[in-house]
Design a protein around this motif. Structure first.
Motif, mmCIF file in Angstrom:
data_model
loop_
_atom_site.group_PDB
_atom_site.id
_atom_site.type_symbol
_atom_site.label_atom_id
_atom_site.label_comp_id
_atom_site.label_asym_id
_atom_site.label_seq_id
_atom_site.Cartn_x
_atom_site.Cartn_y
_atom_site.Cartn_z
ATOM 1 N N VAL A 67 3.560 14.109 22.906
ATOM 2 C CA VAL A 67 2.958 15.434 22.738
ATOM 3 C C VAL A 67 2.157 15.459 21.439
ATOM 4 O O VAL A 67 2.710 15.247 20.353
ATOM 5 N N THR A 69 6.774 23.487 22.794
ATOM 6 C CA THR A 69 5.593 22.738 22.350
ATOM 7 C C THR A 69 4.308 23.438 22.776
ATOM 8 O O THR A 69 3.334 23.471 22.012
ATOM 9 N N LEU A 124 8.674 13.664 24.231
ATOM 10 C CA LEU A 124 8.210 14.421 23.074
ATOM 11 C C LEU A 124 7.320 13.583 22.164
ATOM 12 O O LEU A 124 6.495 14.134 21.427
ATOM 13 N N GLU A 162 1.489 24.960 20.178
ATOM 14 C CA GLU A 162 0.085 24.572 20.245
ATOM 15 C C GLU A 162 -0.813 25.787 20.420
ATOM 16 O O GLU A 162 -1.955 25.794 19.951
ATOM 17 N N LEU A 181 9.928 24.110 15.954
ATOM 18 C CA LEU A 181 9.554 22.705 16.107
ATOM 19 C C LEU A 181 9.732 21.953 14.793
ATOM 20 O O LEU A 181 10.284 20.843 14.762
ATOM 21 N N SER A 227 6.349 27.257 16.331
ATOM 22 C CA SER A 227 5.982 26.260 15.328
ATOM 23 C C SER A 227 7.110 26.047 14.324
ATOM 24 O O SER A 227 7.417 24.917 13.932
ATOM 25 N N LEU A 248 0.307 17.709 18.813
ATOM 26 C CA LEU A 248 0.271 19.110 18.402
ATOM 27 C C LEU A 248 -0.624 19.240 17.183
ATOM 28 O O LEU A 248 -0.201 19.045 16.056
#
Length: 264
Positions: free
Chosen positions: A258, A209, A255, A213, A223, A220, A260
């Motif tokens: 988070v 993560t 999660l 970011e 994810l 990315s 992003l």
């Protein structure tokens, strides 16, 4: 204290207990190690429940009389019999009543509206409550069969990417190195020799993560790939709820906290 309520969140990484009184005041908190009903031995699961409850009630000298206990535990499937788990809790905690459910159910608050609950922590699960007693489940099959979009899934994807050289010299590799993960055969041996490989892989999720970011393309992509099925479960769960009614949405797990901005 004439009566009290204990809530225990038994997850794949931690077990946390909170004791409150009849007025909603927090009287104590306790913590123990992982307690997944499907993964850990019955003795280890019960020991984590007992330890967390004992810590939460330590200042009172023990569990108050007439205490009602709700254990939400990873590894319990909706519709499965929970009698064995409840009987085991009664053996290690003296209380007035015991309820055992999937850990995601702890987030459901009866409001008269349908409710969608999703957890993405060490593991993952989605629950849809069309009524307080009518619930359907997506995912939640554990790390061997599921845990889509979880910290475990992200950590595993990152290690796979490194070991297949997909990462190259990108930021994700650097972050994994900083996390002291051996990026070679030693890392594989360490994983398989671990007492809890699921938790070990889940501990690497912040590397993914953070790299995403920071703009790392590989992170990315990982994810998006690893959370795609969890997003599908959420959509399916929402579609199962009454279309004419507004629904509550409750999210849990590390999660889900988070943000992003660079990943869509």
């Amino acid at each position: 204290m004439h009566y009290a309520f204990l809530a225990v969140d038994a997850g794949g990484t931690h077990t946390r207990a909170t004791l409150i009184d009849a007025h909603g005041r927090v009287c104590g908190r306790g913590e123990a190690g992982a307690a997944n009903w499907s993964v850990h031995s019955r003795a280890a699961w019960a020991a984590a429940i007992r330890k967390s409850v004992a810590q939460a009630c330590a200042s009172l000298g023990g569990v108050p009389p007439r205490t009602h206990l709700w254990v939400g535990t990873a590894g319990v499937q909706v519709g499965d019999g929970v009698e064995a788990a409840e009987a085991l809790v009664r053996e290690v905690v003296a209380c007035a009543s015991v309820r055992v459910t999937n850990d995601a159910a702890l987030l459901h608050r009866a409001s008269g509206r349908p409710c969608l609950v999703a957890i993405a922590g060490t593991g993952s699960v989605v629950l849809a409550f069309s009524t307080p007693t009518t619930v359907q489940q997506w995912g939640g099959l554990g790390w061997l069969l599921g845990d889509e979009g979880s910290a475990f899934a992200l950590g595993r994807a990152a290690v796979r990417a490194v070991l297949t050289d997909r990462v190259g010299t990108h930021d994700l590799r650097t972050r994994l190195e900083r996390a002291a993960w051996p990026l070679d055969a030693d890392g594989v041996r360490r994983l398989y020799a671990s007492d809890n490989p699921r938790a070990l892989l889940a501990s690497l999720a912040p590397c993914v993560t953070a790299a995403a970011e920071a703009g790392d393309d590989v992170a990315s992509t990982l994810l998006r790939e690893e959370t795609a099925m969890l997003a599908t479960y959420l959509a399916q769960a929402m579609a199962s709820l009454p279309a004419a009614e507004a629904a509550d949405l409750r999210l849990g797990g590390a999660l889900m906290q988070v943000a992003l901005s660079s990943v869509s």
